[in-house]
Design a protein around this motif. Sequence first.
Motif, PDB file in Angstrom:
ATOM      1  N   VAL A   1       2.926  -4.632  70.336  1.00  0.00           N
ATOM      2  CA  VAL A   1       3.564  -3.321  70.252  1.00  0.00           C
ATOM      3  C   VAL A   1       3.138  -2.600  68.964  1.00  0.00           C
ATOM      4  CG1 VAL A   1       5.814  -2.243  69.874  1.00  0.00           C
ATOM      5  CG2 VAL A   1       5.537  -3.939  71.689  1.00  0.00           C
ATOM      6  N   LYS A   2       3.182  -3.366  67.871  1.00  0.00           N
ATOM      7  CA  LYS A   2       2.879  -2.787  66.555  1.00  0.00           C
ATOM      8  C   LYS A   2       1.451  -2.238  66.497  1.00  0.00           C
ATOM      9  CE  LYS A   2       2.830  -4.577  61.838  1.00  0.00           C
ATOM     10  NZ  LYS A   2       3.177  -5.806  61.106  1.00  0.00           N
ATOM     11  N   TYR A   3       0.522  -2.988  67.093  1.00  0.00           N
ATOM     12  CA  TYR A   3      -0.882  -2.558  66.999  1.00  0.00           C
ATOM     13  C   TYR A   3      -1.317  -1.717  68.201  1.00  0.00           C
ATOM     14  CZ  TYR A   3      -0.771  -5.586  63.019  1.00  0.00           C
ATOM     15  OH  TYR A   3      -0.429  -6.150  61.817  1.00  0.00           O
ATOM     16  N   SER A   4      -0.314  -1.231  68.970  1.00  0.00           N
ATOM     17  CA  SER A   4      -0.605  -0.212  69.984  1.00  0.00           C
ATOM     18  C   SER A   4       0.220   1.002  69.597  1.00  0.00           C
ATOM     19  CB  SER A   4      -0.178  -0.671  71.380  1.00  0.00           C
ATOM     20  OG  SER A   4      -0.571  -1.986  71.629  1.00  0.00           O
ATOM     21  N   PRO A   5      -0.133   1.643  68.465  1.00  0.00           N
ATOM     22  CA  PRO A   5       0.747   2.691  67.937  1.00  0.00           C
ATOM     23  C   PRO A   5       0.877   3.895  68.884  1.00  0.00           C
ATOM     24  CG  PRO A   5      -1.236   2.403  66.557  1.00  0.00           C
ATOM     25  CD  PRO A   5      -1.352   1.436  67.675  1.00  0.00           C
ATOM     26  N   GLN A   6      -0.072   4.047  69.818  1.00  0.00           N
ATOM     27  CA  GLN A   6       0.010   5.177  70.744  1.00  0.00           C
ATOM     28  C   GLN A   6       0.915   4.870  71.931  1.00  0.00           C
ATOM     29  OE1 GLN A   6      -1.590   7.805  69.630  1.00  0.00           O
ATOM     30  NE2 GLN A   6      -2.447   6.562  67.971  1.00  0.00           N
ATOM     31  N   GLY A   7       1.562   3.742  71.922  1.00  0.00           N
ATOM     32  CA  GLY A   7       2.350   3.328  73.088  1.00  0.00           C
ATOM     33  C   GLY A   7       1.420   2.634  74.066  1.00  0.00           C
ATOM     34  N   GLY A   8       1.802   2.594  75.307  1.00  0.00           N
ATOM     35  CA  GLY A   8       0.912   1.982  76.288  1.00  0.00           C
ATOM     36  C   GLY A   8       1.432   0.651  76.762  1.00  0.00           C
ATOM     37  N   PRO A   9       0.778   0.107  77.772  1.00  0.00           N
ATOM     38  CA  PRO A   9       1.315  -1.096  78.403  1.00  0.00           C
ATOM     39  C   PRO A   9       1.057  -2.360  77.592  1.00  0.00           C
ATOM     40  CG  PRO A   9      -0.737  -0.470  79.450  1.00  0.00           C
ATOM     41  CD  PRO A   9      -0.469   0.561  78.404  1.00  0.00           C
ATOM     42  N   VAL A  10       1.999  -3.278  77.666  1.00  0.00           N
ATOM     43  CA  VAL A  10       1.813  -4.627  77.113  1.00  0.00           C
ATOM     44  C   VAL A  10       2.117  -5.592  78.261  1.00  0.00           C
ATOM     45  CG1 VAL A  10       2.703  -6.348  75.495  1.00  0.00           C
ATOM     46  CG2 VAL A  10       2.429  -3.985  74.752  1.00  0.00           C
ATOM     47  N   LEU A  11       1.154  -6.463  78.529  1.00  0.00           N
ATOM     48  CA  LEU A  11       1.319  -7.367  79.658  1.00  0.00           C
ATOM     49  C   LEU A  11       1.513  -8.796  79.155  1.00  0.00           C
ATOM     50  CD1 LEU A  11       1.042  -7.928  82.737  1.00  0.00           C
ATOM     51  CD2 LEU A  11      -1.404  -8.202  82.350  1.00  0.00           C
ATOM     52  N   VAL A  12       2.548  -9.447  79.682  1.00  0.00           N
ATOM     53  CA  VAL A  12       2.744 -10.868  79.357  1.00  0.00           C
ATOM     54  C   VAL A  12       2.427 -11.652  80.626  1.00  0.00           C
ATOM     55  CG1 VAL A  12       4.335 -12.606  78.471  1.00  0.00           C
ATOM     56  CG2 VAL A  12       4.563 -10.232  77.743  1.00  0.00           C
ATOM     57  N   GLU A  13       1.359 -12.417  80.557  1.00  0.00           N
ATOM     58  CA  GLU A  13       0.895 -13.146  81.746  1.00  0.00           C
ATOM     59  C   GLU A  13       1.220 -14.622  81.616  1.00  0.00           C
ATOM     60  OE1 GLU A  13      -3.251 -11.591  83.748  1.00  0.00           O
ATOM     61  OE2 GLU A  13      -3.273 -12.650  81.863  1.00  0.00           O
ATOM     62  N   VAL A  14       1.765 -15.195  82.658  1.00  0.00           N
ATOM     63  CA  VAL A  14       2.051 -16.638  82.645  1.00  0.00           C
ATOM     64  C   VAL A  14       1.161 -17.288  83.697  1.00  0.00           C
ATOM     65  CG1 VAL A  14       3.834 -18.401  82.867  1.00  0.00           C
ATOM     66  CG2 VAL A  14       4.439 -16.112  82.057  1.00  0.00           C
ATOM     67  N   GLU A  15       0.355 -18.245  83.248  1.00  0.00           N
ATOM     68  CA  GLU A  15      -0.559 -18.879  84.200  1.00  0.00           C
ATOM     69  C   GLU A  15      -0.406 -20.398  84.139  1.00  0.00           C
ATOM     70  OE1 GLU A  15      -4.752 -17.454  84.258  1.00  0.00           O
ATOM     71  OE2 GLU A  15      -5.155 -19.612  84.304  1.00  0.00           O
ATOM     72  N   PRO A  16       0.327 -20.965  85.111  1.00  0.00           N
ATOM     73  CA  PRO A  16       0.494 -22.418  85.086  1.00  0.00           C
ATOM     74  C   PRO A  16      -0.757 -23.131  85.603  1.00  0.00           C
ATOM     75  CG  PRO A  16       2.079 -21.320  86.557  1.00  0.00           C
ATOM     76  CD  PRO A  16       1.018 -20.353  86.235  1.00  0.00           C
ATOM     77  N   ALA A  17      -1.054 -24.274  85.031  1.00  0.00           N
ATOM     78  CA  ALA A  17      -2.134 -25.127  85.536  1.00  0.00           C
ATOM     79  C   ALA A  17      -1.558 -26.539  85.682  1.00  0.00           C
ATOM     80  CB  ALA A  17      -3.308 -25.106  84.565  1.00  0.00           C
ATOM     81  N   ALA A  18      -2.421 -27.503  85.983  1.00  0.00           N
ATOM     82  CA  ALA A  18      -1.917 -28.848  86.274  1.00  0.00           C
ATOM     83  C   ALA A  18      -1.168 -29.455  85.086  1.00  0.00           C
ATOM     84  CB  ALA A  18      -3.075 -29.744  86.681  1.00  0.00           C
ATOM     85  N   GLU A  19      -1.771 -29.379  83.907  1.00  0.00           N
ATOM     86  CA  GLU A  19      -1.169 -30.075  82.775  1.00  0.00           C
ATOM     87  C   GLU A  19      -0.712 -29.163  81.643  1.00  0.00           C
ATOM     88  OE1 GLU A  19      -3.665 -33.262  81.517  1.00  0.00           O
ATOM     89  OE2 GLU A  19      -2.950 -34.486  83.192  1.00  0.00           O
TER      90      GLU A  19
END
Lengths: 497, 119
Positions: free
Chosen positions: A391-409
């Motif tokens: 958020v801090k380093y997107s001073p113009q606003g804009g989307p922030v995506l939090v992606e969760v990617e599970p794998a085997a281990e």
Amino acid sequence: MLNYLRQLEAKVIHHSRRFWWYGYAVAVVLVCLALVARLSLRELLNPSPYLLFLLVVFVTSWLGNIKASLLTIVAFAVLQLYYFTPPLYSLSLAKTKAADWVGLLGFVVVSLVTSVLVWARNAARVRADTAVGEAKDSAQRTEAILRSALDSIIVMDHTGRVVEFNPAAEQMFGYTRDQVVGQEMAVLIIPERYRDKHRQGLARYLETGEGPVLGRRIEVTAMRSDGSTFDVELAITPIRIAGQPLFTGYLRDITERKQLERQKDDFIRMASHELKTPVTSVKLYAQSLQRRLRRLGDTEAAASLGKVTGQLDRLNVLINALLDLSRVETGKMSLNLEEADLNEVIGNAVSQAAIVSPGHQITVQGRLPQPIYADKVRLGQAITNLISNAVKYSPQGGPVLVEVEPAAEAVTVRVVDRGIGISKQQLGKVFDRYHRVYKQDGKIFSGLGIGLYITAEIIKLHRGKIGVESEEGRGSTFYITLPLSSEEKFEETHTRH
Amino acid sequence: MKKRILVIDDDITILQALQMTFEDEGYEVEASPNGKPVESINGYQPNVVLLDIMLAGEDGRKLAKKIRSKFPDKPTIIIISAMADAKESALKSGADHFVAKPFDLDHIVELADQACNGG
């Protein structure tokens, strides 16, 4: 006489090592002397014409070098031909008798064999002398290092007995070397409650070759001869001599350092308490008034007080960051591990960030179906830090995506922004302590420069990985990968490291 | 039934603010800078005890333990502290909740209300 000869030999060998021409000079002198002797004692020496020459070849090869003795043989062959083989005073081979040929050839062969044998014997001796000398030098060097080392150096053999105990160790532990060599080390310098662990560790190393404490610095408690204990930093390195391992331990008394650490820790605790107390009261009064104002219906004034509490929360975050930094530096940051729902942890972090930064659209993609073994609070702090950074380093606003990617281990959580990004030169430094980011106008972004450092430490404590990919002007992706291990597995990997 | 709360904190400003808030919320408040009222807790019978850990010469966790050994079920004990890492020891001492300072007043009031409503 024998002694004199030995001294002479040593002297000549010494000189011939120093000056390349020395062997040749000895050879020339001896050849000349032999020739003069043979010419003047012709009648006496004629029955055994080669005896004197052979003697000289022997002496030359003994004292000189192989090349000098080969030259001596050639010189004698020529001199024999010229002075003593008919036709005399001629080097012509045409008229030489067969018997003289045989004699000359015999002399050359015997001389060559003699030279080579003597040379081989001397070379072997020189090698042995050098090896003995080097071993002696090496032993002296080792002893000097042991004696002058400021750290205690203790060498233990595979049976756990002391082999070496340097003066610094004598001073540190209050034993003399003679008192401890041959004794079991554990009984002497390890407090009783740790001895079994030490013995088990040694047995395990001998059995499996694995030693988690080897080759790195660890902090342990040691015991002096009077039974008093103290903190030491210890590094153990194993070496193998004649198939058996020897363990060299380097120990440093860190009592003072530990005391300073404790003082610093106490200070930080007290300082944080002292800083938090006024923050608590101000926030308490502000919120108390806010509740009253709300009850009275003055929502505008209540909202203003909300800003006061918001700033106080910010101040509290800074105090906590300083506390965390101190904890990381003193190795006091610990995890309260339990089964946690990663989705919930992320959800909380996102809603917290959404309140603070309504201008950014923060979305979560993907979920982890199973629970994760983690410290909910610390992991939440780490993810909150990453989102706050996005958020801090997107001073113009804009989307922030939090992606969760599970794998085997493992599970990977990525925080993607489309902000200012990070230059290639800065990319390797973002997790460094006190790293700050400059805006395009040269001004610095606010903050202490410890958020990502603490985040990385939290992830490391979870046995996870943290990294970043970024392109300047296009945004950054910070990712953390956490192992999906159970409590038992986590403990196992924790104790093995 | 009147809601009763015992607040113990040696920081007078915090103590007064908490007293003011809970009185506003309709509580009968007993506020003390030390653990003395714990001795007479039997007669006072608060629903909630709000305790700070670092008291002058006393440890809030010890007070919590003392209360809990006498009264295993009631009152609900909430420990507040500036030492966020004291959570584990606070809960071990018998407290029902641990709230780190600086806390959210709404959260504390919510916890106290829950306790009074038998939650």
